[in-house]
Design a protein around this motif. Structure first.
Motif, PDB file in Angstrom:
ATOM      1  N   GLY A   1       2.340   7.615  -6.291  1.00  0.00           N
ATOM      2  CA  GLY A   1       1.185   8.353  -6.914  1.00  0.00           C
ATOM      3  C   GLY A   1       0.284   7.605  -7.522  1.00  0.00           C
ATOM      4  O   GLY A   1      -0.713   8.175  -8.233  1.00  0.00           O
ATOM      5  N   ARG A   2      -0.158   6.502  -6.906  1.00  0.00           N
ATOM      6  CA  ARG A   2      -1.108   5.389  -7.327  1.00  0.00           C
ATOM      7  C   ARG A   2      -2.103   4.968  -6.155  1.00  0.00           C
ATOM      8  O   ARG A   2      -2.318   3.786  -5.902  1.00  0.00           O
ATOM      9  N   SER A   3      -2.248   6.005  -5.550  1.00  0.00           N
ATOM     10  CA  SER A   3      -3.064   5.575  -3.960  1.00  0.00           C
ATOM     11  C   SER A   3      -4.278   4.895  -4.219  1.00  0.00           C
ATOM     12  O   SER A   3      -4.882   4.036  -3.462  1.00  0.00           O
ATOM     13  N   ILE A   4      -4.924   5.226  -5.610  1.00  0.00           N
ATOM     14  CA  ILE A   4      -6.111   4.577  -5.721  1.00  0.00           C
ATOM     15  C   ILE A   4      -5.989   3.030  -5.830  1.00  0.00           C
ATOM     16  O   ILE A   4      -6.974   2.137  -5.498  1.00  0.00           O
ATOM     17  N   ASP A   5      -5.027   2.535  -6.305  1.00  0.00           N
ATOM     18  CA  ASP A   5      -4.585   1.166  -6.311  1.00  0.00           C
ATOM     19  C   ASP A   5      -4.416   0.785  -4.980  1.00  0.00           C
ATOM     20  O   ASP A   5      -4.420  -0.678  -4.779  1.00  0.00           O
ATOM     21  N   SER A   6      -3.981   1.309  -4.251  1.00  0.00           N
ATOM     22  CA  SER A   6      -3.793   0.932  -2.772  1.00  0.00           C
ATOM     23  C   SER A   6      -5.007   0.417  -1.776  1.00  0.00           C
ATOM     24  O   SER A   6      -5.133  -0.415  -0.965  1.00  0.00           O
ATOM     25  N   LEU A   7      -6.190   0.921  -2.473  1.00  0.00           N
ATOM     26  CA  LEU A   7      -7.549   0.681  -2.091  1.00  0.00           C
ATOM     27  C   LEU A   7      -7.780  -0.886  -2.302  1.00  0.00           C
ATOM     28  O   LEU A   7      -8.487  -1.491  -1.566  1.00  0.00           O
TER      29      LEU A   7
ATOM     30  N   ALA B   1       0.791  -1.236   0.073  1.00  0.00           N
ATOM     31  CA  ALA B   1      -0.082   0.014  -0.084  1.00  0.00           C
ATOM     32  C   ALA B   1       0.872   1.352  -0.038  1.00  0.00           C
ATOM     33  O   ALA B   1       0.602   2.235  -0.706  1.00  0.00           O
ATOM     34  N   ARG B   2       1.798   1.345   0.750  1.00  0.00           N
ATOM     35  CA  ARG B   2       2.818   2.495   0.981  1.00  0.00           C
ATOM     36  C   ARG B   2       3.626   2.562  -0.425  1.00  0.00           C
ATOM     37  O   ARG B   2       3.800   3.737  -0.969  1.00  0.00           O
ATOM     38  N   GLY B   3       3.969   1.393  -1.107  1.00  0.00           N
ATOM     39  CA  GLY B   3       4.507   1.586  -2.441  1.00  0.00           C
ATOM     40  C   GLY B   3       3.652   2.333  -3.479  1.00  0.00           C
ATOM     41  O   GLY B   3       4.110   3.117  -4.225  1.00  0.00           O
ATOM     42  N   TYR B   4       2.346   1.886  -3.566  1.00  0.00           N
ATOM     43  CA  TYR B   4       1.476   2.375  -4.407  1.00  0.00           C
ATOM     44  C   TYR B   4       1.327   3.982  -4.168  1.00  0.00           C
ATOM     45  O   TYR B   4       1.355   4.788  -5.026  1.00  0.00           O
TER      46      TYR B   4
END
Length: 866
Positions: free
Chosen positions: A190-196, A183-186
């Motif tokens: 700049g891909r926080s939406i993928d961390s969901l 999650a921190r990597g995403y």
């Protein structure tokens, strides 16, 4: 193993001598040998003891060589590697290689691999992480969840998120750390939406992971998604804590949404009865930094007062944040006063505190006074370190004073302060960008002599310099070579580069990174070589280097610059498909592209799209739309945008008002222009540039009386008149018969001590002469001649007199209007006639010097009476 008393008692002896590691090592070497090896526990204890010492680099190799002399060193090597979490890699790796060579059929235990991989991560050796993981699999050892988490972290740190996702999916067992790392990597990519999706896969939500994702959303400007996640946390019984709110405030401040962050901060202060956490020390510090970075210095002062009253201004770290804010906003003197306050409050400044002041002095007014900086350094209040000297060196380099920068390097050597790689890279960048390649090569040789190997940053500096010096193809060849040879690829530039990198054992790990490709892609787009730029983008993806928003923005900027806005829009859509979220900057580049094509409707669509996606427009966004409307003559549609900006908590700047002032003047709606001008003064302050702008526009359209009024206010405010159209105003007033007004302007210019172009006297002298006002003409003629003489002996800076300067105004700006008049046939006669009057007097009634003694007109005093 021998059970001799010396061997049995060795561990006890080592423990008794733990306070003297060198003595403990001598005991170990004396009491253990090939015939009577020490127990592995003794080796482990001594290795940990030595690793904690500053002299470990000298002592640990001796221990390693000794245990390798044992008949079966394998258990001792394992014991040695048991402290590899604290050992430097340069010592742990030889022990590991020896162990692998001695026991090739028996792999080292997985914990040994884990410790080495962890050490490699600490030293950012991401290539070594992969190599060790592959060796673990080849050796037949079984990776555990900790091993896989370390590999996952290395891939995320390198931005290789697709591969990280595949490793995560293949993990047979995951723990909370696994989910948190991905999650921190995403979020970092700049891909926080993928961390969901990562959160969706967790058995139950974890507060730390949720806080990470909340901060990621805020950083990307996705405030709504952050709020939704916080509500999701509450719904699942996971109460957001002060860390959650601090993460939101910090990320919003970093994204430039300081007022939104302040709204949350106020809620924490005022609504804590409703379950919100109270602000803590971190909250106040983060909010203070946010205000300072955004330039809200007055708001920061209020917050500092609150912190004083509440006991939150008691740490040197908090003072450092306030000091940094003052320096950042050009208030170095006030920062030095704060140092005295710290002493009064008993707060001991640290080296970082003093380095903030040094950095501010170096950057003050973009032209630092080296004596002030060096006096501060040598005043005894601080002990300069490598950061201090690097700040001074950077200041010299920014001014092109390479000789002084080299002197700083020599002084560092005398003071025993070793430069680091960053210090050398600062100087290398300055030399290489300015095309001083010979000196740059000499610096590289000096770095090699000092034991500094070239790193990726050094290579990027050289590649950037090549691109800026029209050697793009050479730079591309070097980047291609770096994948095979590392920094040795720089040998293509000549033997001097080859000698620096050929013996570097670490050259293979000097590989291109995202910044390398950003430099190349930017250079290719500037030259319009978009097909080659796209190939480099594909090469990045193949190499598992994820493009970021900066690279996509580079393509958008390049296409817009070349008028290819349709292709720029395609890049935007592709950017979104790849999971790289556009920013305000991305949209501003597109909007500026459409602005050049005068497509206001397209700009409006893009701004609407920004708002739908939760991306906040900034002042630059609105200015582009205002400019587009004004250029199409739709100033009535542009005017309401000022109110819209204020409603969105954006403060219009001088450019915003300037565009509207020019547009209203162009359609001869001067009352509206005056209204906008008044609003600009209230919003932006009494800025000289605003008065100059309004004065120029009024003069352009022949509104001489209004322009004269603005000029007189500016003169009373003692602002620079260098850019003001004062000569045109004086001439225009004379043409419409308002000679007295023009005469008053000359009087005011003289009274305020301005050194201006003597040609400004001519229209007034001629007009007064036609009216028969010989005495006034006499006085003005004398002033004109005196000012012409002064212009030959003094320079002018910003329209004010500067005694002692020998640089002439016409040296900078070409010949002045006064000298132009001397070369004009129609004016030469007038000037000669005036000169003759000055010499002989009017009607032989005495010369002008006699008249000067008889009059006492305060406007004609030469000295500045203002």
């Amino acid at each position: 193993m021998s059970s001799s008393p010396s061997a049995a008692n060795l561990l006890a002896l080592l423990r008794r001598n733990a306070a003297s590691p060198a003595v403990a090592l001598r005991l170990f070497l004396h009491l253990s040998s090939a015939a009577s090896p020490a127990p592995p526990r003794s080796t482990s204890f001594l290795a940990r003891l030595l690793a904690a010492q500053p002299a470990a680099d000298a002592l640990l190799p001796r221990l390693l060589r000794h245990v390798l002399s044992f008949p079966d060193p394998s258990p001792h090597l394992l014991a040695f590697l048991s402290c590899s979490g604290t050992l430097p890699l340069c010592l742990a790796l030889p022990a590991f290689r020896s162990l692998r060579a001695l026991a090739s059929d028996r792999p080292p235990p997985t914990p040994v691999y884990n410790r080495l991989i962890l050490a490699a991560l600490r030293e950012s050796r991401l290539d070594l992480v992969e190599a060790l993981y592959k060796d673990l699999l080849v050796a037949g050892a079984e990776p555990d969840v900790f091993t896989r988490n370390l590999l996952l972290q290395a891939l995320c740190d390198a931005g290789r998120m697709e591969l990280a996702q595949r490793v995560f999916d293949a993990m047979p067992i995951r723990n909370e750390f696994s989910f948190g790392i991905l999650a921190r990597g995403y979020c970092r990519a700049g891909r926080s939406i993928d961390s969901l999706k990562v959160l969706d896969g967790m058995p139950s939500l974890n507060l730390v992971v949720c806080n990470t994702v909340v901060a990621g959303f805020c950083k990307e400007g996705r405030v709504e998604e952050a709020e939704m996640l916080v509500e999701r946390m509450r719904a699942q019984g996971l109460a957001p804590n002060v860390v959650t709110f601090n993460a939101r405030i910090s990320a919003l401040c970093k994204a430039g949404q300081v007022m939104e962050a302040y709204r949350i901060f106020k809620d924490m202060q005022e609504d804590w009865q409703h379950g919100l956490p109270r602000p803590d020390q971190v909250t106040f510090d983060v909010m203070l930094s946010g205000f300072c970075v955004a330039g809200f210095i007055d708001e920061a002062r209020v917050l500092v007062d609150i912190m004083r009253c509440g006991g939150f201004l008691r740490r040197v770290e908090s003072y450092n944040r306030w000091l940094s804010g003052l320096v950042r906003n050009g208030k170095v003197g006030e920062a030095q006063e704060l140092l005295r306050e710290m002493a009064h409050e008993g707060i001991q400044p640290n080296i970082y505190t003093h380095n903030i002041i040094v950095s501010g002095l170096c950057k003050e007014h973009k032209a630092f006074d080296v004596r002030r900086v060096e006096d501060f350094i040598r005043s005894g209040v601080m002990t300069p370190d490598v950061v201090t000297y690097t700040s001074l060196l950077h200041a010299y380099c920014s001014k092109g004073n390479i000789a002084a920068a080299n002197r700083i390097l020599d002084e560092m050597a005398l003071k025993g302060c070793a430069p680091n790689s960053f210090t050398y890279n600062v100087l290398l960048q300055s030399l290489w960008r300015s095309g001083r390649t010979t000196e740059a090569e000499q610096l590289l040789e000096r770095m090699s002599e000092k034991g500094y190997n070239l790193d990726t940053t050094s290579c990027n500096i050289i590649i950037d310099g090549l691109c800026k010096n029209s050697r793009l193809d050479v730079a591309m060849g070097i980047v291609d070579g770096m994948w095979k040879e590392g920094s040795a690829a720089l040998g293509r530039l000549g033997n001097s580069f080859l000698s620096v990198v050929s013996d570097s054992s670490s050259s293979q790990r000097c590989l291109p990174d995202r910044i390398t490709y950003s430099i190349l892609i930017s250079a290719l787009c500037k030259e319009g070589r978009f097909d080659e730029a796209k190939k480099k983008l594909l090469e990045m993806i193949v190499r598992d280097i994820s493009p970021d928003s900066v690279i996509y923005d580079t393509f958008i900027h390049g296409y817009c610059k070349h008028g290819k806005t349709s292709l720029a829009i395609k890049v935007l859509r592709d950017m979104e498909k790849k999971g790289c979220n556009p920013s305000t900057s991305t949209y501003n580049l597109l909007i500026q592209g459409f602005e050049k094509q005068h497509k206001s409707d397209e700009i409006i669509k893009l701004i609407s799209e920004m708002k739908e996606k939760g991306i906040s427009p900034n002042v630059m966004t609105y200015n582009s739309l205002i400019k587009s409307f004004c250029e199409r003559g739709l100033v009535k549609r542009a005017m309401p945008l000022l109110d819209e900006m204020l409603q969105n908590e954006l403060v219009p700047n001088i450019t915003s008002f300037g565009l509207l002032i020019k547009a209203f003047c162009k359609i001869t709606d001067f009352p509206s222009a005056q209204m906008v001008f008044d609003a600009a003064l209230r919003t932006c302050g009494q800025k000289g540039v605003l008065y100059c702008l309004m004065c120029t526009e009024l003069s352009t359209y022949g509104r001489w009386i209004e322009a004269k009024n603005i000029l007189e206010i500016a003169l009373e405010m003692r602002v620079s008149i260098q850019s003001f159209p004062y000569k045109q105003i004086i001439s225009g007033l004379c043409e419409i018969g308002e000679v007295d007004h023009a005469h008053n302007i000359l009087k005011l210019l003289i009274a305020k001590g301005h050194m201006f172009d003597p040609a400004a006297f001519m229209p007034v002298i001629e007009a007064l002469g036609d009216r028969g006002k010989k005495q006034d003409v006499d006085m003005l003629s004398e002033k004109m001649m005196q000012m012409a003489d002064r212009n030959d002996g003094r320079g002018t800076v910003s329209g004010k007199t500067t005694p002692g300067s020998r640089k002439h105004e016409h040296d900078r700006n070409g010949e002045s209007d006064w000298r132009t008049l001397l070369h004009r046939d129609d004016s030469a006669r007038t000037i000669l006639r005036i000169t003759k009057r000055v010499q002989t007097g009017w009607g032989q009634r005495g010369n002008v010097y006699e008249h000067k003694q008889q009059r006492s007109d305060e406007f004609y005093v030469i000295e500045n009476t203002g």
